[in-house]
Every structure is written in structure tokens, then in C-alpha cells.
Design a protein around this motif. Structure first.
Motif, short mmCIF file in Angstrom:
data_model
loop_
_atom_site.label_atom_id
_atom_site.label_comp_id
_atom_site.label_asym_id
_atom_site.label_seq_id
_atom_site.Cartn_x
_atom_site.Cartn_y
_atom_site.Cartn_z
N VAL A 227 0.84 -1.20 0.00
CA VAL A 227 0.00 0.00 0.00
C VAL A 227 0.88 1.25 0.00
O VAL A 227 0.67 2.18 -0.79
CB VAL A 227 -0.94 0.01 1.24
CG1 VAL A 227 -1.80 1.27 1.27
CG2 VAL A 227 -1.81 -1.23 1.27
N THR A 228 1.85 1.29 0.89
CA THR A 228 2.76 2.44 0.98
C THR A 228 4.20 1.94 1.07
O THR A 228 4.51 1.14 1.96
CB THR A 228 2.44 3.30 2.24
OG1 THR A 228 1.07 3.64 2.21
CG2 THR A 228 3.28 4.55 2.31
N ASP A 229 5.04 2.42 0.17
CA ASP A 229 6.45 2.03 0.20
C ASP A 229 7.12 2.65 1.44
O ASP A 229 7.10 3.88 1.60
CB ASP A 229 7.11 2.53 -1.10
CG ASP A 229 8.57 2.08 -1.20
OD1 ASP A 229 9.09 1.53 -0.21
OD2 ASP A 229 9.16 2.27 -2.27
N PRO A 230 7.69 1.82 2.29
CA PRO A 230 8.29 2.38 3.52
C PRO A 230 9.64 3.08 3.31
O PRO A 230 10.29 3.44 4.28
CB PRO A 230 8.45 1.17 4.43
CG PRO A 230 8.35 -0.01 3.57
CD PRO A 230 7.76 0.35 2.27
N ALA A 231 10.02 3.30 2.03
CA ALA A 231 11.31 3.94 1.76
C ALA A 231 11.42 5.28 2.50
O ALA A 231 12.49 5.62 3.04
CB ALA A 231 11.50 4.14 0.26
N PHE A 232 10.30 6.01 2.58
CA PHE A 232 10.32 7.32 3.25
C PHE A 232 10.70 7.16 4.74
O PHE A 232 11.49 7.93 5.28
CB PHE A 232 8.95 8.03 3.11
CG PHE A 232 7.88 7.45 4.00
CD1 PHE A 232 7.66 7.96 5.28
CD2 PHE A 232 7.10 6.37 3.59
CE1 PHE A 232 6.69 7.42 6.11
CE2 PHE A 232 6.14 5.81 4.41
CZ PHE A 232 5.93 6.34 5.68
N ALA A 233 10.13 6.11 5.36
CA ALA A 233 10.39 5.89 6.79
C ALA A 233 11.83 5.48 7.03
O ALA A 233 12.48 5.94 7.98
CB ALA A 233 9.44 4.81 7.32
N SER A 284 5.43 -7.01 3.12
CA SER A 284 3.98 -7.01 2.88
C SER A 284 3.44 -8.39 3.22
O SER A 284 3.83 -9.40 2.63
CB SER A 284 3.65 -6.70 1.41
OG SER A 284 2.28 -7.00 1.18
N ALA A 285 2.51 -8.40 4.17
CA ALA A 285 1.90 -9.67 4.57
C ALA A 285 0.98 -10.18 3.47
O ALA A 285 0.72 -11.38 3.38
CB ALA A 285 1.13 -9.49 5.87
N VAL A 286 0.49 -9.26 2.62
CA VAL A 286 -0.43 -9.67 1.58
C VAL A 286 0.32 -10.30 0.40
O VAL A 286 -0.05 -11.37 -0.08
CB VAL A 286 -1.29 -8.45 1.11
CG1 VAL A 286 -2.02 -8.75 -0.19
CG2 VAL A 286 -2.30 -8.10 2.20
#
Ligand SMILES: Nc1nc2c(ncn2[C@@H]2O[C@H](COP(=O)(O)OP(=O)(O)OP(=O)(O)O)[C@@H](O)[C@H]2O)c(=O)[nH]1
Length: 380
Positions: A227-233, A284-286
Motif C-alpha cells: 500500500v505504501t512504500d516504507p522507503a520514506f520511513a 507485505s503480509a499480503v
């Protein structure tokens, strides 16, 4: 890189047995007799004694995806021919999409706990966990029987994160596992819900408090990467300037009270050092994306457990044993001093009696004392 754990959190347990809480003498009406094990792993052929399985404690805010992550990890292990052993510690979950080997719900009936003790949902989860912890030695026994035939022990925890991480029963469970098995905390973060710097920071503060509490190797699992790429985090964790810029931008858009800005800024400075010891993984768990990287991170955390946590635990155990030995020695010395003092203060008659026969003398001295009680005999 996984976290540099400093020291075991609480008083060390001398082996798993010492860490175990006493088994409950009897079960309440809200509990079944003992933790049941469906033991899918029991069916697997037992290999000769081998390395201890890695124990993964899955923690995270409600809805972050712990149960889904557990399902995905289980599937990944099975497809890579590794053997998981799953423990569900969430008494309130209605459905789990995997077959737990040990399930708290087989032992403690959450709804009955709620009714019997007249508790709300959180209180009932805590009480259920407390009831289960009284039988955790049986869980450890089951794990011990299976440890040669499994590669990973996966522990799912309640969504009410503080119930597990800040309760006495959560500590007992964590410490007992970590006293025996290389144990890793996997902190599940809901990435889409951490897109704002303030929410991200709250999550990281939580992670920090859990690390402080457990001192165990720590992996940050940024879930829902589909859903959202965690690259930002991950960039915020690695680049202080990037986080500051995001914070500044959100400051104008979010209409937060002015104190929030300075609070978040000060905390981000504190957390900067903390980030450097975390091992972030995009997952991603999905879709299952990031599963191999996640297990590589567990491998690093496992090494770190043996390199840092275990020696520290052993040092604490030795320290405690030495303290106990020293205390016994001091008590013995005091006793010897007291005996010598009594002897030095003893009368000539007593000495004569001992010379005449210790046992008989002690006996007659005792008789004499009791006979003479209350009668002040003038000394000649
Ligand atoms: N798109 C997407 N949705 C996910 C992912 N992981 C979990 N979810 C969804 O997030 C919701 C919560 O997932 P759960 O696995 O129940 O989360 P949990 O942390 O176990 O929840 P609690 O038991 O309430 O704490 C469900 O609707 C899942 O389908 C993911 O990687 N991607």
C-alpha cells in the motif's frame, strides 16, 4: 543491522526452569487444565540434537498486521522447508489464519474471564494472560520437547501492545523464552498509518520503549508495503535532515499546536541514535514481499543475541550467584563469630560440663537453666 542489545532487561533466570512461574495448582472455571498443543510439528521426523530454534516475538499496534504477518512468515518457512512452531498469546482473537501449535484460547476463555471478573476488554486480556502465565512452565516443557525438530518459534501477541510489553506476565514470558532460546522482537509498523512524521515518531517511541524494556535484538518490520512504500520511513531513520524537512512541511499542513513542533523536534534528536541500532525491513503480509530479507534480519538478530544478550545474561547470572555465595559466607562468618562470642562469655561451669561430655553437658545445662528460671540463685 539489528539492534545492539545491551543487557537482559530484568533479573536473569538461571536457565528456563528458574525463569518459569510456578504451575497453577488448580485451574479456575475460566481456564482449561493446561496449555494444549496440537503439535503439527510432532508429526515431523525428529532430527538429531541441533541448534536451538530462533524465537520471534511479534509485537505491534492493533491492526498493524501481526496476525497477517504471522500467516505469511508461516507460509514462507513451510515453502523454504523450515519448520515453524506457532504460539498464539492473543486470547481475544476470534480467528487466526494459521494453525497454532499452542493457543492461549485453549487454556483461557476470554469471554468467561470478562464475565467472571467483571472486566472490560483490556482488563480481560491482561487477566487471561496472567492466568496463562501461571502455566507457562508447561509451554516451556512443550517447546523443549519440540526444539530439536523446529527452526522457528513464532509468538503472536495481543493487539493491545502495552498489555504484553508492560505487564509482569509479558516480562515473565519474554524473559523465560530469552533465557533459553535466541529471541528476537519483531516490531510490526503499519506503514500507511505512519506517513505523518508525528505518527511515525509515536511508533518509534513505542519501539524504543519496548527495546528499553526487553533489551532484546530488535527488527522493525514496516508492513503493508504493497500500500505504501516504507522507503520514506527508512530514509527518515537514516537521514536526520530528511526527517526534519518532512516535519517542517507537515508543520504547515497539519495545523498542529505549536508545542508539538518543538516536542517532536527534540524527540527526533533523541531517537536519532536509537535508529542507528535498528534493523528496518520492508514487508507485505499480503504479497509476501520482503520475506527473505525479514528472515535474513532474524539471522543477524540471532547472531547478536549470542554475541551480546546471552553473555550479558550469563554475566548477570554469575553475578547473582556470587552475591548469594558472598551472602551465605557472611552469614556463616557471623554465625562463627557469635558461637565464639558465646563460648568466650560462657561460664567455667559450662566449660567444665563440655569437658565432661558435650552432649550430657548441654543437656544438663539446659535443664539447669530451665529449673533455675525465675529463681535468682545467689552466686558463691
Ligand atoms: N494491504 C495490506 N493489508 C494488510 C497487510 N497486513 C495486514 N493487512 C490488513 O490489515 C488489517 C489488520 O490485520 P491483522 O493481521 O488482523 O492485524 P493485527 O495486528 O493482528 O490486528 P489485532 O489483532 O487487532 O492487533 C486486516 O484487514 C489485514 O487484511 C498488508 O501487508 N497489506
Amino acid at each position: 543491522m539489528s539492534s545492539k542489545s545491551t543487557a537482559p532487561a530484568s533479573q536473569p533466570a538461571t536457565g528456563s526452569a528458574a525463569a518459569r512461574p510456578p504451575a497453577a495448582a488448580s485451574s479456575t472455571s475460566t481456564t482449561a487444565p493446561s496449555p494444549a498443543s496440537t503439535d503439527a510439528a510432532a508429526a515431523a521426523p525428529t532430527t538429531p540434537a541441533k541448534k536451538l530454534p530462533t524465537c520471534v516475538l511479534l509485537v505491534g499496534m492493533a491492526g498493524s498486521g501481526k496476525t497477517s504477518v504471522m500467516q505469511r512468515m508461516n507460509a514462507h518457512l513451510l515453502t523454504t522447508k523450515q519448520r515453524p512452531y506457532i504460539v498464539n498469546l492473543d486470547p481475544a482473537v476470534t480467528h487466526v489464519p494459521y494453525a497454532p501449535n499452542i493457543d492461549i484460547r485453549d487454556t483461557v476463555k476470554y469471554a468467561e474471564v470478562m464475565k467472571q471478573y467483571q472486566l472490560g476488554p483490556n482488563g480481560a486480556i491482561l487477566t487471561s494472560l496472567n492466568l496463562f502465565t501461571t502455566k507457562f512452565d508447561q509451554v516451556l516443557d512443550l517447546l523443549e520437547k519440540r526444539q530439536d525438530s523446529v527452526d522457528y518459534i513464532l509468538i503472536d501477541t495481543p493487539g493491545q501492545i502495552e498489555v504484553f510489553t508492560w505487564s509482569a506476565s509479558g516480562s515473565i514470558i519474554t524473559d523465560s523464552l530469552a533465557a533459553t532460546y535466541p529471541t528476537v522482537v519483531a516490531f510490526v509498523v503499519d506503514t500507511p498509518r505512519s506517513a505523518s512524521p508525528a505518527t511515525f515518531m509515536s511508533n518509534m517511541l513505542y519501539a524504543c520503549s519496548i527495546l528499553y524494556r526487553t533489551r532484546l535484538p530488535f527488527v522493525v518490520l514496516f508492513n503493508k508495503s504493497d500500500v505504501t512504500d516504507p522507503a520514506f520511513a527508512i530514509e527518515w531513520m537514516r537521514d536526520f535532515e530528511a526527517f526534519q524537512s518532512a516535519l517542517h512541511a507537515s508543520d504547515h499542513s497539519d495545523h498542529e499546536p505549536p508545542y508539538m513542533h518543538s516536542l517532536v523536534q527534540s524527540m527526533s534528536l533523541v531517537l536519532d541514535e536509537f535508529y542507528s541500532i535498528l534493523d528496518p525491513v520492508s514487508f507485505s503480509a499480503v504479497t509476501g514481499l520482503g520475506a527473505p530479507a525479514l528472515f535474513e534480519a532474524f539471522g543477524r538478530a540471532r547472531d547478536e543475541y549470542f554475541k551480546e544478550y546471552k553473555p550479558e545474561l550469563e554475566r548477570l547470572i554469575q553475578e547473582r550467584e556470587k552475591r548469594q555465595k558472598d551472602q551465605r559466607q557472611r552469614q556463616m562468618e557471623k554465625l562463627m563469630r557469635d558461637i565464639k562470642l558465646e563460648e568466650a562469655q560462657g561460664t567455667g561451669t559450662e566449660k567444665g560440663q563440655v569437658g565432661a561430655g558435650a552432649d550430657a553437658g548441654a543437656g544438663s545445662a539446659g535443664q539447669e537453666q530451665s529449673k533455675g528460671k525465675g529463681k535468682a540463685k545467689p552466686r558463691k
